[in-house]
Structures are given as C-alpha cells and as structure tokens.
Design a protein around this motif. Structure first.
Motif, PDB file in Angstrom:
ATOM      1  N   UNK A 237      57.930 -48.205 -88.292  1.00  0.00           N
ATOM      2  CA  UNK A 237      59.376 -48.360 -88.478  1.00  0.00           C
ATOM      3  C   UNK A 237      60.010 -47.049 -88.943  1.00  0.00           C
ATOM      4  N   UNK A 238      59.305 -46.289 -89.783  1.00  0.00           N
ATOM      5  CA  UNK A 238      59.815 -44.979 -90.188  1.00  0.00           C
ATOM      6  C   UNK A 238      60.103 -44.116 -88.964  1.00  0.00           C
ATOM      7  N   UNK A 239      59.163 -44.142 -88.010  1.00  0.00           N
ATOM      8  CA  UNK A 239      59.394 -43.355 -86.789  1.00  0.00           C
ATOM      9  C   UNK A 239      60.561 -43.918 -85.982  1.00  0.00           C
ATOM     10  N   UNK A 240      60.604 -45.231 -85.798  1.00  0.00           N
ATOM     11  CA  UNK A 240      61.633 -45.836 -84.953  1.00  0.00           C
ATOM     12  C   UNK A 240      63.031 -45.523 -85.453  1.00  0.00           C
ATOM     13  N   UNK A 241      63.165 -45.319 -86.740  1.00  0.00           N
ATOM     14  CA  UNK A 241      64.476 -44.962 -87.284  1.00  0.00           C
ATOM     15  C   UNK A 241      64.920 -43.567 -86.856  1.00  0.00           C
ATOM     16  N   UNK A 242      64.002 -42.788 -86.312  1.00  0.00           N
ATOM     17  CA  UNK A 242      64.338 -41.443 -85.820  1.00  0.00           C
ATOM     18  C   UNK A 242      64.500 -41.404 -84.312  1.00  0.00           C
ATOM     19  N   UNK A 243      64.183 -42.500 -83.628  1.00  0.00           N
ATOM     20  CA  UNK A 243      64.181 -42.537 -82.164  1.00  0.00           C
ATOM     21  C   UNK A 243      65.509 -43.129 -81.673  1.00  0.00           C
ATOM     22  N   UNK A 244      66.311 -42.330 -81.020  1.00  0.00           N
ATOM     23  CA  UNK A 244      67.642 -42.760 -80.596  1.00  0.00           C
ATOM     24  C   UNK A 244      67.604 -43.811 -79.484  1.00  0.00           C
ATOM     25  N   UNK A 245      66.450 -43.987 -78.853  1.00  0.00           N
ATOM     26  CA  UNK A 245      66.342 -44.994 -77.791  1.00  0.00           C
ATOM     27  C   UNK A 245      66.161 -46.398 -78.339  1.00  0.00           C
ATOM     28  N   UNK A 246      65.819 -46.512 -79.627  1.00  0.00           N
ATOM     29  CA  UNK A 246      65.543 -47.800 -80.260  1.00  0.00           C
ATOM     30  C   UNK A 246      66.618 -48.119 -81.295  1.00  0.00           C
ATOM     31  N   UNK A 247      67.085 -49.356 -81.281  1.00  0.00           N
ATOM     32  CA  UNK A 247      68.005 -49.835 -82.321  1.00  0.00           C
ATOM     33  C   UNK A 247      67.163 -50.328 -83.490  1.00  0.00           C
ATOM     34  N   UNK A 248      66.991 -49.499 -84.494  1.00  0.00           N
ATOM     35  CA  UNK A 248      66.092 -49.803 -85.606  1.00  0.00           C
ATOM     36  C   UNK A 248      66.574 -50.955 -86.473  1.00  0.00           C
ATOM     37  N   UNK A 249      67.812 -51.386 -86.283  1.00  0.00           N
ATOM     38  CA  UNK A 249      68.306 -52.536 -87.039  1.00  0.00           C
ATOM     39  C   UNK A 249      67.986 -53.853 -86.334  1.00  0.00           C
ATOM     40  N   UNK A 250      67.394 -53.758 -85.137  1.00  0.00           N
ATOM     41  CA  UNK A 250      67.042 -54.967 -84.382  1.00  0.00           C
ATOM     42  C   UNK A 250      65.579 -54.882 -83.939  1.00  0.00           C
ATOM     43  N   UNK A 251      64.702 -54.776 -84.914  1.00  0.00           N
ATOM     44  CA  UNK A 251      63.276 -54.666 -84.647  1.00  0.00           C
ATOM     45  C   UNK A 251      62.562 -55.888 -85.202  1.00  0.00           C
ATOM     46  N   UNK A 252      61.809 -56.562 -84.335  1.00  0.00           N
ATOM     47  CA  UNK A 252      60.982 -57.697 -84.736  1.00  0.00           C
ATOM     48  C   UNK A 252      59.552 -57.220 -84.928  1.00  0.00           C
ATOM     49  N   UNK A 253      58.810 -57.868 -85.830  1.00  0.00           N
ATOM     50  CA  UNK A 253      57.393 -57.563 -86.006  1.00  0.00           C
ATOM     51  C   UNK A 253      56.591 -58.805 -85.656  1.00  0.00           C
ATOM     52  N   UNK A 254      55.562 -58.615 -84.828  1.00  0.00           N
ATOM     53  CA  UNK A 254      54.744 -59.715 -84.321  1.00  0.00           C
ATOM     54  C   UNK A 254      53.275 -59.454 -84.641  1.00  0.00           C
ATOM     55  N   UNK A 255      52.543 -60.533 -84.911  1.00  0.00           N
ATOM     56  CA  UNK A 255      51.109 -60.392 -85.095  1.00  0.00           C
ATOM     57  C   UNK A 255      50.387 -61.690 -84.816  1.00  0.00           C
ATOM     58  N   UNK A 256      49.164 -61.557 -84.271  1.00  0.00           N
ATOM     59  CA  UNK A 256      48.310 -62.713 -83.964  1.00  0.00           C
ATOM     60  C   UNK A 256      47.075 -62.664 -84.844  1.00  0.00           C
ATOM     61  N   UNK A 257      46.662 -63.846 -85.340  1.00  0.00           N
ATOM     62  CA  UNK A 257      45.437 -63.992 -86.108  1.00  0.00           C
ATOM     63  C   UNK A 257      45.492 -63.128 -87.366  1.00  0.00           C
ATOM     64  N   UNK A 258      44.483 -62.298 -87.630  1.00  0.00           N
ATOM     65  CA  UNK A 258      44.496 -61.468 -88.838  1.00  0.00           C
ATOM     66  C   UNK A 258      45.664 -60.492 -88.829  1.00  0.00           C
ATOM     67  N   UNK A 259      46.084 -60.094 -87.629  1.00  0.00           N
ATOM     68  CA  UNK A 259      47.237 -59.206 -87.546  1.00  0.00           C
ATOM     69  C   UNK A 259      48.536 -59.981 -87.755  1.00  0.00           C
ATOM     70  N   UNK A 260      48.471 -61.315 -87.604  1.00  0.00           N
ATOM     71  CA  UNK A 260      49.606 -62.160 -87.978  1.00  0.00           C
ATOM     72  C   UNK A 260      49.777 -62.222 -89.489  1.00  0.00           C
ATOM     73  N   UNK A 261      48.672 -62.154 -90.207  1.00  0.00           N
ATOM     74  CA  UNK A 261      48.736 -62.077 -91.670  1.00  0.00           C
ATOM     75  C   UNK A 261      49.444 -60.782 -92.072  1.00  0.00           C
ATOM     76  N   UNK A 262      49.061 -59.687 -91.394  1.00  0.00           N
ATOM     77  CA  UNK A 262      49.670 -58.394 -91.692  1.00  0.00           C
ATOM     78  C   UNK A 262      51.153 -58.372 -91.342  1.00  0.00           C
TER      79      UNK A 262
END
Length: 419
Positions: A237-262
């Motif tokens: 997310x720190x990087x995405x806030x510097x990337x003009x192609x991404x709207x950093x205020x509309x970022x979802x985080x997804x994870x499955x299984x142990x990565x879903x815990x994270x």
C-alpha cells in the motif's frame, strides 16, 4: 478459567444478545475497565486501540512501522500486456533500501480500458508471482517454494528443490481470474508470501523481513509470520500511494486460507485498505474459537509455531474461554466493508464459526450506524448476502473458485467502484 487472565477480561466474557452459544463470546463493545462504549468517538479513540493492543500483545505480535530506508524500483512496464488488455508493471520493494537486502517483487496488472486512477485488489499468493498467470515476462521468484507430492490444491511437480522453474508459469492461474478482474475495471496487485516471511518452520524468522528486526523476536509478543504478511501488505500500500495509475483510496485486500488471516489483520491494523475479503480463513482468521469446533489453538501453535506470537501458546486448550475472539478482529475493520466466505466441506475452517464471527462483528457495525450483516441465520449454499458485511457459503472444499470471485467483484462494485 484462564490462568493469570487480567481482571478486566472477566468483565468481557458476556453473552452477545445476537448469539445463542454454549460458550459466550466477549463483547467487543465492553471496555477494559468494565464500562460500555457509548459513542462512535469512544470506539475509535478508546476501545479500538484497546483491542489492537490486546491482539498485538497476545496473538499476532507487535509489528514494526514503515521502514525509513525502504525504496521502490519499477523494473518492468508493458502497456500492451495480456494481448493489450492490461498494463503490466513489476516493482521491487527493497525493505531496507539495499539491492542486496530483502526484496519483495510486486506484480501489477491495470486495465487499459479504464481512464484515470483505477481501484485495485491487493493479495499475497502462495506459489510466486509467476504462478498467477502464464505471462512469460513475469519475473520468476527466487524465494523458497512449497513442494511435495499429493498437494491437494495444485500440481507442484514444476518446483525443483523448492525453487520455481519456467514450467511453473501459470501454475495457479485458475484461482486468479485476471481477465474478469480487469474487465470489471480493477487492477490486480500481488506479491509472494515468502518474499516477506518464511512459512517453513525450519527457517522461521531467518528470511525475508524478520532479520531486519531482531528486537521484535525472542519475546512473548514477537512479530509472527501472519503479522509479517499483513505488514508486507501495508508496504505494498505504501507503494500504491505513489503510483498515479492506482486510486489508493479504493484498494481492497484479499486473502485465502492462512493468507486470509493476514488479510484480516492487515485490514484491522491499516485503515488505508478500503475493503477486506477474508476467504476461508478459519482459525486465527474469521472463525470463532469459542465454538470449540474445527482447527484449534493447540494445532495452530504446534503445527504452525511461527504464525503467531509466543504469548498465544498460553491459550492452548482454552479456546472456549478466551478473553478475546476473532469477531473482534473483524470489528476492528468497522465501518469499512468486509466479506467473509466459507466452503461446505472445509470443516477445519468451521464454516458456521466463520459465519458467527461475521455475525458477532455486525454488532459493532450496527453500533457505528451501518447495516452490518443483514441476516441472522446462516444462508443456504450459493446465496451471497451483502450488507456492509458480506457472507456466502458454497459447495466444495478449501479452494478459490470463479463463484467466489463473482461475489467479491459484485461486493467491490457496490462499495468501492465509482458509479
């Protein structure tokens, strides 16, 4: 009763009116001093910090902040990737700013049909960035990769001596519907879990970011691997806030299984994530330990001793008596939207416990003035229920399917996609 449990925790073991359980779960709106939260401000300034500290101290471990010396290097850009559908970007995140230090490679596909900054979904992957798509330009991971015969999710015969080979391109593409994500106007952002922290017990805390923070080890509230993965998601997310192609205020985080815990812990600790998706995250994710069903604390702390902080071990065999539980982690995301999902045959994750975790968290969402989870009873198979909290259970086992992604994309459309 839990040994040496703080006195205030005894006040928290009350029954939420919405749950009829043999073992009552702690009330997330009960303060440490025994009083009850009376306003949204009190939740944000007092109760939420109390819960964050409790989980950091007793379960996930305390994490360091953003590294002062961290740097980003875009090492690949292709505006006509995937047959012209996407712009591919690959970014190296050097955690200590040194090219020979620990590095996380981030793969980004942005849809070309959408003008301006686009919303994105961020997720860690299980088998390296090259596994997400057969694109020959993706840099093959050099980190350790899980292998072994009989893997129930994937054919890992392409992995040789725990290293990915050219044959591993697109290894896990079926779980990553890149075309569908792009066609809906979202960017996909992913990185490999092992770049951040080892999931191999024999090398725990010796690779990735852990060696950079020795002061966070050898103590009861140590920086566990699940917390490290969540920390890595925040660095993306720190990087995405510097990337003009991404709207950093509309970022979802997804994870499955142990990565879903994270993903859940990342959403709880980092408010920059606008939406959180917890897919079959089970114990230590969305499911309630108090039910005493499915994977338990003893198994987590013995089979996966690196996942959580050392302090969590003192709760082994005390699942139904915990002074905290996972509905409180989900509550920490409130009032941002969160989706929890299960699979009928995924008994270890305890689907009913995942539903009950979302349901119990709904109390906080409603307290803060949102819809929360709009149902009281577990829905039938293949029926997605979506309020500020979403939930579904589908047939099958521990996996990620096209049906799951269809529900997540619809949920994202409703909450973070500009109309």
């Amino acid at each position: 009763m839990l040994k040496k449990a703080p006195l205030y925790s005894l006040f928290c073991l009350v029954t939420l009116p919405m749950l009829a359980q043999k073992h009552p779960v702690p009330d997330p709106l009960m303060l440490n001093n025994g009083g009850r939260v009376t306003s949204a401000k009190e939740w944000q300034t007092q109760r939420r910090p109390e819960l964050l500290e409790r989980f950091a101290s007793e379960m996930y471990g305390h994490s360091p902040g953003k590294p002062a010396a961290m740097t980003f290097k875009v090492f690949d850009t292709d505006a006509k990737a995937l047959g012209g559908k996407a712009t591919r970007k690959q970014v190296a995140i050097y955690f200590n700013g040194k090219p020979d230090g620990p590095r996380m490679d981030v793969l980004i596909y942005s849809p070309n049909q959408v003008k301006g900054p686009v919303p994105a979904i961020v997720s860690l992957n299980f088998w390296g960035n090259q596994s997400v798509n057969s694109d020959p330009a993706i840099r093959i991971s050099t980190s350790w990769i899980e292998s072994g015969k009989g893997n129930p999710y994937i054919d890992v015969s392409c992995v040789v001596n725990h290293q990915a080979t050219e044959a591993c391109r697109g290894l896990n593409a079926r779980q990553w519907p890149v075309d569908s994500i792009l066609s809906r106007g979202y960017a996909l952002v992913t990185a490999y879990r092992e770049d951040i922290a080892s999931d191999e017990p024999s090398t725990k805390f010796t690779t990735g970011v852990h060696p950079l923070y020795p002061e966070f080890q050898n103590r009861g509230d140590n920086f566990g691997t699940v917390a490290a993965w969540a920390w890595g998601l925040s660095r993306i997310m720190d990087y995405l806030q510097t990337d003009k192609a991404i709207d950093a205020k509309r970022v979802a985080v997804f994870g499955w299984s142990r990565l879903g815990k994270a993903a859940l812990w990342a959403g709880a600790t980092d408010k920059r994530f606008a939406l959180v998706i917890s897919h079959e995250s089970g114990a230590g994710g969305a499911k309630l330990f108090h039910r005493g069903v499915g994977e338990n604390i003893r198994r987590l702390c013995t089979v996966f001793p690196h996942w959580f902080a050392g302090n969590f071990k003192k709760y082994m065999d005390q699942d139904t008596l915990l002074p905290f539980d996972q509905h409180m982690v989900i509550s920490l995301i409130a009032p941002r939207p969160v989706y929890v999902a299960s699979a009928e045959q995924d008994k270890g994750s305890d689907p009913e416990g995942e539903f009950e975790g979302a349901k119990a968290a709904s109390e906080v969402y409603k307290f803060l003035g949102t819809t929360g989870l709009p149902i009281a009873d577990m829905p039938p198979l293949n029926q997605s229920v979506q309020g500020q909290i979403g939930y579904h259970i589908r047939p099958g086992g521990h996996d990620v399917t096209d049906y799951d992604w269809a529900q997540y994309l619809r949920f994202m459309d409703n909450h973070i996609k500009k109309k």
